[in-house]
Motif scaffolding. Structure first.
Motif, mmCIF file in Angstrom:
data_model
loop_
_atom_site.group_PDB
_atom_site.id
_atom_site.type_symbol
_atom_site.label_atom_id
_atom_site.label_comp_id
_atom_site.label_asym_id
_atom_site.label_seq_id
_atom_site.Cartn_x
_atom_site.Cartn_y
_atom_site.Cartn_z
ATOM 1 N N LEU A 66 -44.934 1.286 -6.116
ATOM 2 C CA LEU A 66 -43.479 1.427 -6.078
ATOM 3 C C LEU A 66 -42.752 0.128 -5.965
ATOM 4 O O LEU A 66 -43.091 -0.733 -5.122
ATOM 5 N N PHE A 67 -41.689 -0.163 -6.836
ATOM 6 C CA PHE A 67 -40.908 -1.324 -6.996
ATOM 7 C C PHE A 67 -39.699 -1.140 -6.855
ATOM 8 O O PHE A 67 -39.415 0.070 -7.384
ATOM 9 N N HIS A 68 -38.957 -2.095 -6.266
ATOM 10 C CA HIS A 68 -37.510 -1.803 -6.309
ATOM 11 C C HIS A 68 -36.827 -2.859 -6.880
ATOM 12 O O HIS A 68 -36.988 -4.281 -6.587
ATOM 13 N N PHE A 69 -35.775 -2.681 -7.956
ATOM 14 C CA PHE A 69 -35.011 -3.378 -8.661
ATOM 15 C C PHE A 69 -33.869 -3.494 -8.139
ATOM 16 O O PHE A 69 -32.865 -2.573 -7.839
ATOM 17 N N CYS B 288 -50.034 6.058 -10.134
ATOM 18 C CA CYS B 288 -48.572 6.279 -10.435
ATOM 19 C C CYS B 288 -47.783 5.023 -10.208
ATOM 20 O O CYS B 288 -47.858 4.345 -9.196
ATOM 21 N N PHE B 289 -47.016 4.406 -11.157
ATOM 22 C CA PHE B 289 -46.421 3.142 -11.032
ATOM 23 C C PHE B 289 -44.760 3.610 -11.307
ATOM 24 O O PHE B 289 -44.360 4.245 -12.367
ATOM 25 N N GLY B 290 -44.024 3.064 -10.283
ATOM 26 C CA GLY B 290 -42.519 3.368 -10.298
ATOM 27 C C GLY B 290 -41.742 2.458 -10.144
ATOM 28 O O GLY B 290 -42.096 1.747 -9.241
ATOM 29 N N ILE B 291 -40.380 2.316 -10.533
ATOM 30 C CA ILE B 291 -39.626 1.125 -10.338
ATOM 31 C C ILE B 291 -38.238 1.691 -10.417
ATOM 32 O O ILE B 291 -37.761 2.631 -11.340
ATOM 33 N N MET C 289 -40.928 5.762 -14.315
ATOM 34 C CA MET C 289 -42.239 5.994 -13.922
ATOM 35 C C MET C 289 -43.249 6.180 -15.136
ATOM 36 O O MET C 289 -43.025 6.345 -16.390
ATOM 37 N N ALA C 290 -44.617 5.548 -14.607
ATOM 38 C CA ALA C 290 -45.736 5.605 -15.683
ATOM 39 C C ALA C 290 -46.894 6.278 -14.714
ATOM 40 O O ALA C 290 -47.003 5.800 -13.653
ATOM 41 N N PHE C 291 -47.480 7.096 -15.443
ATOM 42 C CA PHE C 291 -48.588 7.825 -14.594
ATOM 43 C C PHE C 291 -50.002 7.742 -15.566
ATOM 44 O O PHE C 291 -49.917 7.953 -16.577
ATOM 45 N N HIS C 292 -50.983 7.183 -14.763
ATOM 46 C CA HIS C 292 -52.368 7.159 -15.691
ATOM 47 C C HIS C 292 -53.188 8.058 -14.895
ATOM 48 O O HIS C 292 -53.812 8.189 -13.596
#
Length: 314
Positions: free
Chosen positions: A14-17, A102-105, A114-117
């Motif tokens: 999880l990322f925060h912009f 799961c990648f989320g910004i 979000m991107a889910f593999h």
């Protein structure tokens, strides 16, 4: 007797912009978008519904069996689960695959990309319910791949093991006929208010019909608590108010489901089970990530009695 938890195990990154997406995305150039968001903060969490549910069950003193498929990068997560007390015999490693990711910004307004593999999750049918020789009191089938959803619900019913159908974010992937079939096989259904609307629209199964098809229908309503329908009764379960503001809702529903499973196994009535589940969900909301919260029996008892004004049922 054990509790069996079927579903996905995943890494959540999880990322925060610190700005707004709309300051960096040109609406008239979306057909050729190319941009980079600088993210000064990053968290990597152990996640996936099966892992999250099992974590809270371990805090309750259970040794849940977890059934899922993972990749070759899973070892740190496996050691974490074993430390808290999970039985990992049916967490199968799929060679040449990554664990679900799961990648989320999120930007400063709370908008998310979000991107889910799915990775190894797509191979979860490698697990068979017949492989489980340990007696199982109750199970839950949570999101963990479309094919595995169908396989494990059918096999649990054939084995005579009562289970909770927890469709979660995979509900839209199930057809009308599949939803009808799984509900007919399940002993319990646990959904949130949005999912209850999807069940009505996609499968023609409004609450009024769903509640007649299972031993209990549990509908969570966020800040409005939960409703449990069983034996022509509706139990309204008010939410638990924790001190301070909520920190992170991620995994709250999974902690709630751990409370349901524990209450069912202990033979609690539905009102007490729902209240326990709400207490667990509230504790989770007060911590970042789905598997960083902690509680003991004294804490559970205090929150339960302060919120509901009744004696602790355990």
């Amino acid at each position: 007797m054990s509790i069996l938890v079927c579903g996905a195990l995943a890494y959540d990154t999880l990322f925060h912009f610190e700005d707004r997406f709309d300051n960096h995305i040109l609406p008239d150039q979306l057909h050729k978008i190319s941009t980079t968001f600088k993210v000064p903060t990053m968290r990597r969490e152990f996640g996936g519904p099966a892992g999250n549910i099992a974590y809270s069950l371990c805090l309750l003193g259970e040794t849940p069996l977890v059934m899922g498929a993972v990749g070759e990068d899973f070892e740190p997560y496996r050691q974490h689960l074993k430390r808290v007390g999970v039985d990992d015999r049916f967490i199968r490693t799929i060679r040449g695959q990554y664990t679900s990711q799961c990648f989320g910004i999120a930007d400063k307004d709370g908008n998310q990309l979000m991107a889910f593999h799915p990775g190894a999750m797509d191979h979860a049918t490698v697990n068979q319910i017949s492989d489980v020789t340990t007696p199982v009191e109750v199970a839950i089938v949570s999101p963990g791949g479309h094919a595995a959803f169908l396989q494990h619900t059918r096999q649990l019913h054939a084995a005579g093991i009562p289970f909770i159908f927890d469709p979660g974010q995979e509900l839209p992937l199930l057809s009308r006929d599949e939803l009808h079939e799984i509900v007919a096989l399940a002993s319990y259904v646990a959904i949130n208010d949005y999912e209850s609307e999807l069940m009505r629209e996609r499968a023609g199964l409004p609450v009024e019909i769903l509640k007649t098809m299972v031993d209990a229908l549990i509908v969570t309503r966020g800040a409005h608590g939960a409703e449990i329908y069983s034996e022509d009764r509706i139990h309204l379960i008010p939410r638990v108010q924790m001190p301070g503001k909520p920190v992170d809702p991620m995994g709250c529903g999974d902690a709630f489901r751990a409370g349901l499973l524990y209450g069912i196994k202990q033979g609690l009535d539905w009102q007490s089970t729902g209240r326990l589940a709400n207490v667990l969900g509230a504790i989770k909301v007060s911590s970042h990530g789905p598997q960083n919260h902690f509680f003991d029996w004294a804490m559970l008892r205090t929150l339960y009695e302060q919120t509901y004004g009744d004696a602790w049922p355990l």
